[in-house]
Design a protein around this motif. Structure first.
Motif, PDB file in Angstrom:
ATOM      1  N   TYR A 181      -4.096  -1.808 -13.774  1.00  0.00           N
ATOM      2  CA  TYR A 181      -3.992  -1.794 -12.312  1.00  0.00           C
ATOM      3  C   TYR A 181      -4.926  -0.767 -11.669  1.00  0.00           C
ATOM      4  O   TYR A 181      -4.951  -0.633 -10.441  1.00  0.00           O
ATOM      5  N   LYS A 182      -5.680  -0.027 -12.474  1.00  0.00           N
ATOM      6  CA  LYS A 182      -6.436   1.126 -11.933  1.00  0.00           C
ATOM      7  C   LYS A 182      -7.328   0.736 -10.751  1.00  0.00           C
ATOM      8  O   LYS A 182      -7.257   1.327  -9.674  1.00  0.00           O
ATOM      9  N   GLU A 183      -8.145  -0.290 -10.983  1.00  0.00           N
ATOM     10  CA  GLU A 183      -9.094  -0.671  -9.931  1.00  0.00           C
ATOM     11  C   GLU A 183      -8.395  -1.159  -8.666  1.00  0.00           C
ATOM     12  O   GLU A 183      -8.789  -0.816  -7.552  1.00  0.00           O
ATOM     13  N   LYS A 184      -7.325  -1.935  -8.898  1.00  0.00           N
ATOM     14  CA  LYS A 184      -6.594  -2.472  -7.739  1.00  0.00           C
ATOM     15  C   LYS A 184      -5.986  -1.319  -6.915  1.00  0.00           C
ATOM     16  O   LYS A 184      -5.990  -1.344  -5.687  1.00  0.00           O
ATOM     17  N   GLU A 227      -7.124   1.772  -6.842  1.00  0.00           N
ATOM     18  CA  GLU A 227      -8.237   2.496  -6.207  1.00  0.00           C
ATOM     19  C   GLU A 227      -8.631   1.786  -4.918  1.00  0.00           C
ATOM     20  O   GLU A 227      -8.773   2.414  -3.862  1.00  0.00           O
ATOM     21  N   LYS A 228      -8.787   0.463  -5.019  1.00  0.00           N
ATOM     22  CA  LYS A 228      -9.224  -0.315  -3.837  1.00  0.00           C
ATOM     23  C   LYS A 228      -8.204  -0.235  -2.718  1.00  0.00           C
ATOM     24  O   LYS A 228      -8.557  -0.198  -1.544  1.00  0.00           O
ATOM     25  N   ALA A 229      -6.912  -0.220  -3.089  1.00  0.00           N
ATOM     26  CA  ALA A 229      -5.863  -0.166  -2.061  1.00  0.00           C
ATOM     27  C   ALA A 229      -5.696   1.254  -1.514  1.00  0.00           C
ATOM     28  O   ALA A 229      -4.950   1.477  -0.558  1.00  0.00           O
ATOM     29  N   GLY A 230      -6.353   2.245  -2.165  1.00  0.00           N
ATOM     30  CA  GLY A 230      -6.260   3.635  -1.693  1.00  0.00           C
ATOM     31  C   GLY A 230      -4.906   4.267  -2.000  1.00  0.00           C
ATOM     32  O   GLY A 230      -4.481   5.189  -1.295  1.00  0.00           O
ATOM     33  N   PRO A 285      -6.436   7.980  -5.273  1.00  0.00           N
ATOM     34  CA  PRO A 285      -6.310   6.532  -5.488  1.00  0.00           C
ATOM     35  C   PRO A 285      -6.643   6.142  -6.924  1.00  0.00           C
ATOM     36  O   PRO A 285      -7.642   6.584  -7.484  1.00  0.00           O
ATOM     37  N   GLY A 286      -5.767   5.333  -7.508  1.00  0.00           N
ATOM     38  CA  GLY A 286      -5.960   4.906  -8.893  1.00  0.00           C
ATOM     39  C   GLY A 286      -4.656   5.017  -9.660  1.00  0.00           C
ATOM     40  O   GLY A 286      -3.582   5.239  -9.070  1.00  0.00           O
ATOM     41  N   LYS A 333       0.833  -1.222   0.000  1.00  0.00           N
ATOM     42  CA  LYS A 333       0.000   0.000   0.000  1.00  0.00           C
ATOM     43  C   LYS A 333       0.867   1.273   0.000  1.00  0.00           C
ATOM     44  O   LYS A 333       0.748   2.153   0.869  1.00  0.00           O
TER      45      LYS A 333
END
Ligand code: NDP
Length: 419
Positions: free
Chosen positions: A144-147, A149-152, A385-386, A100
């Motif tokens: 990797y965008k969504e991953k 975003e989810k990881a902040g 994030p993103g 992260k």
């Protein structure tokens, strides 16, 4: 107050490290980690008594996610600045995801081994679907965008000069000069002379792959591909004079086509002298630019890697290179229903760069924006994030920092355009 982990310690990293050390308020601590630790130790020894930034060093193989994760977990940086090679982009992004940690780079992913069947299948499909055949494209990293975003966490892609500053120039032009931009010509001129018949200004393997590939440009919503060096123009550059320039495929065309609404055409031109082109053609004709391994006396060698070992190290060109670079963009579009054209560019003097940081201008014009991109992520101004390209953020603080840290720019409101 922040800690930055810098991966790689070559020509570009050398400049970025100098610049972080000139900006100690943001970069309170940096760790320089690379394959060859002695290079990291040498630059630390040179700089540590000249700066408030606390410098540590480490050895790391950035092809190994596990080694990267272990290093990030022990150093605990606020962000990782990837100044190794495009081959390492995905392992470093994976390590940032796992820990992260924010991620910043200057060049999009390409594989080291272009014969890898898994990569080749994806590549061949992309060539067919999108219509350009360069080895590099953004699809791998945009995936990797969504991953992220989810990881902040934030990934800032392509904060060198081109891509990087050229895309920030575009965002700035759109914000302050145009309602719509329709035509973008990116002109990259290196008027420097290093006195060698043939040498590359940054990593030879990456540079030769780029310039020996087919050219391409974006027009009316699609790619148009050309043979290498098929389209030539002559342009008279401020501070340099008249130069031959050739249309190349370049990675920021892909992201600008996606991020600049209503753009009709984007082209990229780079200047080359006749000696460079003749050498490159000859090396290509005999197979020296190939990335496919060949057997030589019982040992596998990759021709382009062997060539790299023979060519001058780009980092050694600093003291020999004289002249200027001039890189920028010519924009045509509309403002208040009237058509207009502007040219935003930077000129940079090789010898002045050498005096300041011991490098030629090509490393300098990449290392300074790498530091600026990292500082904007670390200070929170460009944190979201993103996965983002630089033109997706507010260009103003970046443009201010360019003036402050050695890459001042000018706006010409009546430029000569390219045919
Ligand atoms: P160099 O070859 O000079 O430096 C690369 C560095 O990365 C070296 O220190 C090298 O280590 C290190 N490295 C390579 N592989 C690994 C690995 N597996 N693990 C750890 N470290 C590794 O390249 P440049 O400084 O010229 O270029 C750096 C980056 O900047 C490249 O990605 C290039 O494409 C990009 N670039 C971007 C530009 C832009 O305008 N956007 C313009 C120019 C470059 P070692 O010393 O052991 O070889």
């Amino acid at each position: 107050m922040s800690r930055l982990l810098i991966i790689g310690c070559g020509g570009v990293a050398g400049v970025a490290i100098h610049k972080c050390c000139q900006n100690s308020d943001v970069f309170t601590e940096i760790c320089i980690a690379s394959r060859t630790k002695s290079k990291c130790d040498a630059i630390k020894a040179k700089l540590e008594n000249t700066t408030k930034t606390v410098i540590t060093t480490a050895q790391v193989n950035a092809d190994s996610k596990d080694e990267l994760v272990a290093l990030i977990n022990s150093y605990k940086p606020d962000a990782v600045l990837n100044l190794a090679l495009p081959y390492q982009d995905l392992t470093i992004m994976d390590a940032c995801l796992e820990t992260k940690t924010d991620y910043i780079d200057t060049a999009n992913y390409e594989p080291e081994d272009t014969t890898d069947p898994e990569w080749k299948a994806v590549y061949e499909k992309r060539c067919k679907d999108l219509g350009f055949t360069a080895y590099f494209d953004y699809s791998w990293q945009w995936a990797y965008k969504e991953k992220f975003e989810k990881a902040g966490i934030t990934a800032l892609l392509g904060t060198g000069f081109d891509p990087g500053v050229t895309s920030v120039f575009t965002a700035y032009a759109l914000k302050h000069y145009f309602d719509e931009i329709h035509y973008i010509d990116i002109l990259d001129c290196n008027g420097g002379d290093h006195g060698y018949p043939f040498a590359t200004n940054f990593n030879p393997e990456i540079n030769l792959r780029e310039v020996s590939a087919n050219g391409s440009y974006w027009e009316d919503g699609k790619w148009i591909e050309t043979k290498p060096m098929e389209i030539k123009r002559v342009y008279n550059f401020d501070g340099v004079g008249e130069k031959d320039m050739y249309l190349l495929h370049h990675e920021e065309i892909e992201s600008l086509a996606k991020n600049i609404p209503n753009v009709k055409r984007i082209r990229f031109f780079m200047t080359f002298g006749q000696s460079y082109l003749t050498h490159m053609q000859c090396l290509e004709n005999v197979g020296m630019l190939s990335t496919e391994p060949v057997m030589y006396e019982g040992r596998e060698i990759v021709p382009i890697q062997f060539l790299k070992a023979l060519l001058p190290d780009p980092a050694s060109l600093g003291p020999r290179t004289k002249g200027k670079t001039n890189i920028g963009c010519i924009f045509t579009g509309v403002k208040d229903s009237k058509e207009k054209t502007i040219y935003i560019y930077n000129m940079c003097d090789h010898q002045e760069c050498y005096k300041e940081v011991g490098s030629q201008a090509v490393s300098y014009t990449t290392g300074v924006p790498a530091m600026i991109g990292a500082s904007l992520v670390l200070s929170g101004q460009w944190k979201k994030p993103g996965v983002y390209n630089v033109e997706e953020f507010d260009p103003d603080p970046y443009m201010e920092a360019l003036n402050k840290f050695g890459l001042p720019w000018v706006v010409d409101e009546n430029p000569v355009t390219v045919e």
